[in-house]
Design an enzyme around this catalytic site. Structure first.
Site, PDB file in Angstrom:
ATOM      1  N   ASP A   1     -80.010  -2.299 -14.998  1.00 36.30           N
ATOM      2  CA  ASP A   1     -78.731  -2.015 -15.635  1.00 36.30           C
ATOM      3  C   ASP A   1     -77.609  -2.564 -14.752  1.00 36.30           C
ATOM      4  O   ASP A   1     -77.650  -2.420 -13.525  1.00 36.30           O
ATOM      5  CB  ASP A   1     -78.582  -0.498 -15.805  1.00 36.30           C
ATOM      6  CG  ASP A   1     -77.395  -0.123 -16.676  1.00 36.30           C
ATOM      7  OD1 ASP A   1     -77.596   0.031 -17.882  1.00 36.30           O
ATOM      8  OD2 ASP A   1     -76.280   0.012 -16.122  1.00 36.30           O
TER       9      ASP A   1
ATOM     10  N   ASN B   1     -65.422  -4.630 -18.704  1.00 39.26           N
ATOM     11  CA  ASN B   1     -64.857  -4.722 -20.054  1.00 39.26           C
ATOM     12  C   ASN B   1     -63.439  -4.152 -20.108  1.00 39.26           C
ATOM     13  O   ASN B   1     -62.542  -4.744 -20.725  1.00 39.26           O
ATOM     14  CB  ASN B   1     -65.748  -3.972 -21.050  1.00 39.26           C
ATOM     15  CG  ASN B   1     -66.952  -4.786 -21.477  1.00 39.26           C
ATOM     16  OD1 ASN B   1     -66.927  -6.008 -21.461  1.00 39.26           O
ATOM     17  ND2 ASN B   1     -68.028  -4.102 -21.841  1.00 39.26           N
TER      18      ASN B   1
ATOM     19  N   HIS C   1     -63.666  -7.918 -23.272  1.00 37.49           N
ATOM     20  CA  HIS C   1     -65.067  -8.072 -23.693  1.00 37.49           C
ATOM     21  C   HIS C   1     -65.585  -9.500 -23.512  1.00 37.49           C
ATOM     22  O   HIS C   1     -66.794  -9.698 -23.340  1.00 37.49           O
ATOM     23  CB  HIS C   1     -65.231  -7.630 -25.141  1.00 37.49           C
ATOM     24  CG  HIS C   1     -65.103  -6.139 -25.316  1.00 37.49           C
ATOM     25  ND1 HIS C   1     -66.122  -5.272 -24.995  1.00 37.49           N
ATOM     26  CD2 HIS C   1     -64.075  -5.368 -25.738  1.00 37.49           C
ATOM     27  CE1 HIS C   1     -65.735  -4.018 -25.226  1.00 37.49           C
ATOM     28  NE2 HIS C   1     -64.494  -4.058 -25.674  1.00 37.49           N
TER      29      HIS C   1
ATOM     30  N   ASP D   1     -69.033 -10.451 -21.774  1.00 36.80           N
ATOM     31  CA  ASP D   1     -70.038 -11.378 -22.303  1.00 36.80           C
ATOM     32  C   ASP D   1     -70.417 -12.425 -21.258  1.00 36.80           C
ATOM     33  O   ASP D   1     -71.592 -12.808 -21.131  1.00 36.80           O
ATOM     34  CB  ASP D   1     -69.516 -12.078 -23.558  1.00 36.80           C
ATOM     35  CG  ASP D   1     -69.429 -11.147 -24.759  1.00 36.80           C
ATOM     36  OD1 ASP D   1     -69.988 -10.030 -24.669  1.00 36.80           O
ATOM     37  OD2 ASP D   1     -68.822 -11.530 -25.768  1.00 36.80           O
TER      38      ASP D   1
ATOM     39  N   GLU E   1     -75.750  -3.409 -21.519  1.00 37.83           N
ATOM     40  CA  GLU E   1     -75.886  -4.061 -20.216  1.00 37.83           C
ATOM     41  C   GLU E   1     -77.262  -3.835 -19.601  1.00 37.83           C
ATOM     42  O   GLU E   1     -77.460  -4.012 -18.402  1.00 37.83           O
ATOM     43  CB  GLU E   1     -74.804  -3.566 -19.251  1.00 37.83           C
ATOM     44  CG  GLU E   1     -74.907  -2.096 -18.860  1.00 37.83           C
ATOM     45  CD  GLU E   1     -74.167  -1.164 -19.799  1.00 37.83           C
ATOM     46  OE1 GLU E   1     -73.703  -0.104 -19.321  1.00 37.83           O
ATOM     47  OE2 GLU E   1     -74.040  -1.478 -21.002  1.00 37.83           O
TER      48      GLU E   1
END
Length: 282
Positions: A137, A145, A150, A154, A180
């Site tokens: 993770d 974010n 965002h 990405d 994630e």
């Protein structure tokens, strides 16, 4: 059932019917040949055979054979055409399956493909005994974010995916299972070797730059937490995932940016339980 499945079944049924028809025509051709042979044999044995009648019989049988051969060629061509259609359908189905099992952002296998692989690990337990499930993770991903947007998130996800591809062997299965979180399936490894793999990936990501392509904004530092469980320590796929997830939870809540083996959690719990029993008896 989808329209694609219906079309595929229809083509398979038509192709099977054509194959059966070809078998029937082959049997008919053999019968015509036997009939012609019988006529010729009877003509040789009978001196009183009517020559004109004999020629008529031969011409009739020959024409029938030609018609059957022509029909056979036509049906063979139709069968080849249907076979090509079936092959194209199979290729399309393979493409659709590939698309359905791929994460659109990272182009890694997605959760659906991961679930299929996880189930496969327990179909042949002996083959996968020396295997492990690793869950990882991205630490503080929400912060990326919230701070940078965002699109930056990405970018971090795709960069992590690229590092995983480069850091791991080609035969190692890597998937993005959601948000994630990523999953790695490794085979033929001891727990110490799996720990080394995890640490190699962790250090590779911690040491990599995470910057925007146009803005050149630094999104880092980016680190990951990892938890894993060996297949031999789980009774089924559900237990394996649960234990790997528990190990990941411990990694996240003991400081992040680290690797935790579920076996270490079990050993620590056993030791604590034994210590508690000793105190209770004293």
């Amino acid at each position: 059932m989808s329209a694609l499945d219906v079309s595929q079944r229809k083509l398979v049924a038509e192709f099977s019917a054509l194959l059966q028809s070809l078998r029937n025509e082959k049997q008919l051709l053999q019968q015509r040949g036997d009939d012609l042979g019988s006529v010729c044999a009877e003509a040789d044995q009978s001196k009183s055979a009517n020559v004109v009648l004999l020629h008529c019989i031969i011409e009739t049988v020959t024409e029938a054979n030609d018609r059957v051969k022509g029909l056979g060629r036509a049906q063979k061509a139709a069968a080849v055409h249907r076979f090509n259609e079936l092959d194209q359908m199979r290729r399309k189905l393979d493409e659709y399956k590939q698309i359905a099992g791929t994460d659109s952002l990272t182009h890694l296998p997605n959760r659906r493909a991961f679930d299929e692989r996880l189930a496969l690990m327990f179909e042949d337990r002996c083959e996968w005994e020396m295997s492990a499930l690793i869950l990882l993770d991205i630490d503080h991903f929400k912060r990326v974010n919230d701070t940078h947007g965002h699109l930056a998130g990405d970018k971090v996800l795709t960069t992590v995916a690229s590092i995983l591809r480069v850091s791991l062997k080609k035969e190692v299965f890597v998937a993005r299972t959601g948000g994630e979180e990523f999953a790695i399936v490794v085979g033929g490894q001891t727990s110490d070797e799996v720990t080394s793999i995890c640490e190699s990936v962790r250090l590779a990501i911690a040491g990599s730059p995470f910057r925007g392509i146009k803005s050149d904004i630094d999104y880092g530092p980016i680190t990951i937490s990892l938890g894993f469980c060996m297949v031999q320590n789980a009774v089924d796929a559900v237990a394996l995932y649960g234990k790997a997830d528990e190990a990941l939870y411990h990694a996240k809540h003991s400081g992040r940016n680290r690797t935790v083996d579920h076996a270490a959690i079990s050993a620590r719990n056993s030791a604590q339980h034994a210590h508690q029993n000793t105190e209770d008896r004293s």
